[in-house]
Design a protein around this motif. Structure first.
Motif, mmCIF file in Angstrom:
data_model
loop_
_atom_site.group_PDB
_atom_site.id
_atom_site.type_symbol
_atom_site.label_atom_id
_atom_site.label_comp_id
_atom_site.label_asym_id
_atom_site.label_seq_id
_atom_site.Cartn_x
_atom_site.Cartn_y
_atom_site.Cartn_z
ATOM 1 N N LEU A 116 0.820 -1.217 0.000
ATOM 2 C CA LEU A 116 0.000 0.000 0.000
ATOM 3 C C LEU A 116 0.850 1.263 0.000
ATOM 4 C CD1 LEU A 116 -2.910 -0.916 2.442
ATOM 5 C CD2 LEU A 116 -3.068 -0.507 -0.026
ATOM 6 N N ALA A 117 1.982 1.210 0.701
ATOM 7 C CA ALA A 117 2.880 2.372 0.759
ATOM 8 C C ALA A 117 3.439 2.706 -0.621
ATOM 9 C CB ALA A 117 4.020 2.132 1.746
ATOM 10 N N LEU A 118 3.490 1.724 -1.498
ATOM 11 C CA LEU A 118 3.909 1.970 -2.878
ATOM 12 C C LEU A 118 2.713 2.288 -3.769
ATOM 13 C CD1 LEU A 118 6.171 2.042 -4.990
ATOM 14 C CD2 LEU A 118 5.844 -0.425 -5.288
ATOM 15 N N PHE A 119 1.629 1.531 -3.620
ATOM 16 C CA PHE A 119 0.475 1.682 -4.498
ATOM 17 C C PHE A 119 -0.237 3.022 -4.329
ATOM 18 C CE2 PHE A 119 -4.130 1.338 -5.110
ATOM 19 C CZ PHE A 119 -4.152 1.110 -6.480
ATOM 20 N N ILE A 120 -0.442 3.465 -3.105
ATOM 21 C CA ILE A 120 -1.220 4.690 -2.867
ATOM 22 C C ILE A 120 -0.580 5.905 -3.535
ATOM 23 C CG2 ILE A 120 -1.987 6.321 -1.076
ATOM 24 C CD1 ILE A 120 -2.553 3.783 0.670
ATOM 25 N N PRO A 121 0.702 6.198 -3.283
ATOM 26 C CA PRO A 121 1.266 7.368 -3.961
ATOM 27 C C PRO A 121 1.385 7.190 -5.473
ATOM 28 C CG PRO A 121 2.967 6.277 -2.676
ATOM 29 C CD PRO A 121 1.659 5.614 -2.344
ATOM 30 N N LEU A 122 1.652 5.948 -5.936
ATOM 31 C CA LEU A 122 1.693 5.719 -7.384
ATOM 32 C C LEU A 122 0.337 6.028 -8.020
ATOM 33 C CD1 LEU A 122 3.748 2.422 -7.936
ATOM 34 C CD2 LEU A 122 4.239 4.689 -8.879
ATOM 35 N N ALA A 123 -0.729 5.560 -7.396
ATOM 36 C CA ALA A 123 -2.070 5.795 -7.933
ATOM 37 C C ALA A 123 -2.419 7.281 -7.910
ATOM 38 C CB ALA A 123 -3.101 4.994 -7.135
ATOM 39 N N PRO A 179 5.941 14.992 -1.690
ATOM 40 C CA PRO A 179 5.960 13.914 -0.689
ATOM 41 C C PRO A 179 5.563 12.563 -1.279
ATOM 42 C CG PRO A 179 4.850 15.848 0.187
ATOM 43 C CD PRO A 179 5.079 16.107 -1.273
ATOM 44 N N HIS A 180 4.677 12.575 -2.275
ATOM 45 C CA HIS A 180 4.304 11.313 -2.928
ATOM 46 C C HIS A 180 5.472 10.748 -3.724
ATOM 47 C CE1 HIS A 180 0.235 10.809 -1.689
ATOM 48 N NE2 HIS A 180 -0.241 11.862 -2.336
ATOM 49 N N TYR A 181 6.183 11.601 -4.437
ATOM 50 C CA TYR A 181 7.370 11.122 -5.164
ATOM 51 C C TYR A 181 8.363 10.504 -4.188
ATOM 52 C CZ TYR A 181 5.851 13.815 -9.305
ATOM 53 O OH TYR A 181 5.156 14.312 -10.367
ATOM 54 N N THR A 182 8.565 11.174 -3.073
ATOM 55 C CA THR A 182 9.475 10.658 -2.046
ATOM 56 C C THR A 182 8.980 9.317 -1.512
ATOM 57 O OG1 THR A 182 10.071 12.919 -1.449
ATOM 58 C CG2 THR A 182 10.585 11.195 0.163
ATOM 59 N N ALA A 183 7.679 9.224 -1.255
ATOM 60 C CA ALA A 183 7.102 7.982 -0.741
ATOM 61 C C ALA A 183 7.267 6.838 -1.738
ATOM 62 C CB ALA A 183 5.621 8.184 -0.406
ATOM 63 N N ILE A 191 -0.328 9.936 -7.821
ATOM 64 C CA ILE A 191 0.498 10.661 -8.791
ATOM 65 C C ILE A 191 0.024 10.337 -10.205
ATOM 66 C CG2 ILE A 191 2.816 10.724 -9.836
ATOM 67 C CD1 ILE A 191 2.530 12.564 -7.423
ATOM 68 N N GLY A 192 -0.317 9.087 -10.449
ATOM 69 C CA GLY A 192 -0.855 8.716 -11.756
ATOM 70 C C GLY A 192 -2.114 9.501 -12.086
ATOM 71 N N GLY A 193 -2.996 9.652 -11.111
ATOM 72 C CA GLY A 193 -4.208 10.445 -11.312
ATOM 73 C C GLY A 193 -3.912 11.913 -11.545
ATOM 74 N N ALA A 194 -2.948 12.443 -10.789
ATOM 75 C CA ALA A 194 -2.579 13.856 -10.952
ATOM 76 C C ALA A 194 -1.984 14.111 -12.331
ATOM 77 C CB ALA A 194 -1.588 14.274 -9.864
ATOM 78 N N LEU A 195 -1.097 13.230 -12.766
ATOM 79 C CA LEU A 195 -0.468 13.417 -14.072
ATOM 80 C C LEU A 195 -1.475 13.202 -15.210
ATOM 81 C CD1 LEU A 195 2.986 11.731 -13.399
ATOM 82 C CD2 LEU A 195 2.471 14.191 -13.555
ATOM 83 N N THR A 196 -2.403 12.262 -15.021
ATOM 84 C CA THR A 196 -3.453 12.053 -16.023
ATOM 85 C C THR A 196 -4.345 13.280 -16.124
ATOM 86 O OG1 THR A 196 -3.428 9.663 -15.674
ATOM 87 C CG2 THR A 196 -5.421 10.602 -16.675
#
Length: 155
Positions: free
Chosen positions: A10-17, A43-47, A19-24
């Motif tokens: 989850l610590a990987l999936f949550i920020p990836l999702a 902070p999401h990139y860092t996470a 950031i993916g939504g933000a970039l989309t």
């Protein structure tokens, strides 16, 4: 899957999702970020980096997951503050940002750049802005990860 492994995923999936939504939303739908939107991304990139490292550096797995969780929570806190600015609950500490993309010379791009205001939500779903959704998912996700980590520690 153990609670710690679930927390790690989850610590990987949550920020990836997120950031993916933000970039989309930015590149797919033209919702360019304001300055406070960008603050939420760092902070999401860092996470993402910390959580990814937790899969590689086994001895430091737990501390890296905790640090990634902190990054997720920090992004959520910034998102909550930004949402409050958008809803007019309090004043922001920045007013706007600009987007210099497009065609033409650098001067033309600067002169024609749209102003992206931090106090106006460019989009919302059910009355919740993108910053508000980031706050909900980031703070909620961080809480779930903390709960899982503590549950894993108790075992």
């Amino acid at each position: 899957m153990t609670p710690n492994r679930t927390a790690q995923a989850l610590a990987l999936f949550i920020p990836l999702a997120l950031i993916g939504g933000a970039l989309t939303s930015q590149y797919g739908f033209g919702l360019f970020p304001c300055e406070m939107c960008m603050w939420q991304r760092w902070p999401h990139y860092t996470a993402i980096v910390l959580a990814a490292l937790s899969f590689v550096v086994a001895p430091a797995r737990t501390p890296l997951v905790w640090l990634a969780t902190l990054g997720i929570a920090v992004s959520g806190a910034i998102g909550a503050f930004h949402a409050g600015v958008e809803y007019g609950w309090w004043e922001g500490i920045t007013q706007c940002a600009t987007h210099f993309g497009g065609e033409g010379s650098a001067l033309e791009r600067i002169m024609n750049a749209p102003v992206i205001r931090c106090d106006v939500a460019p989009w919302d779903l059910f009355g919740v802005s993108l910053a508000g959704w980031n706050a909900i998912f980031s703070l909620g996700g961080a809480l779930v990860i903390v709960t899982l980590m503590l549950k894993g520690k108790a075992k």
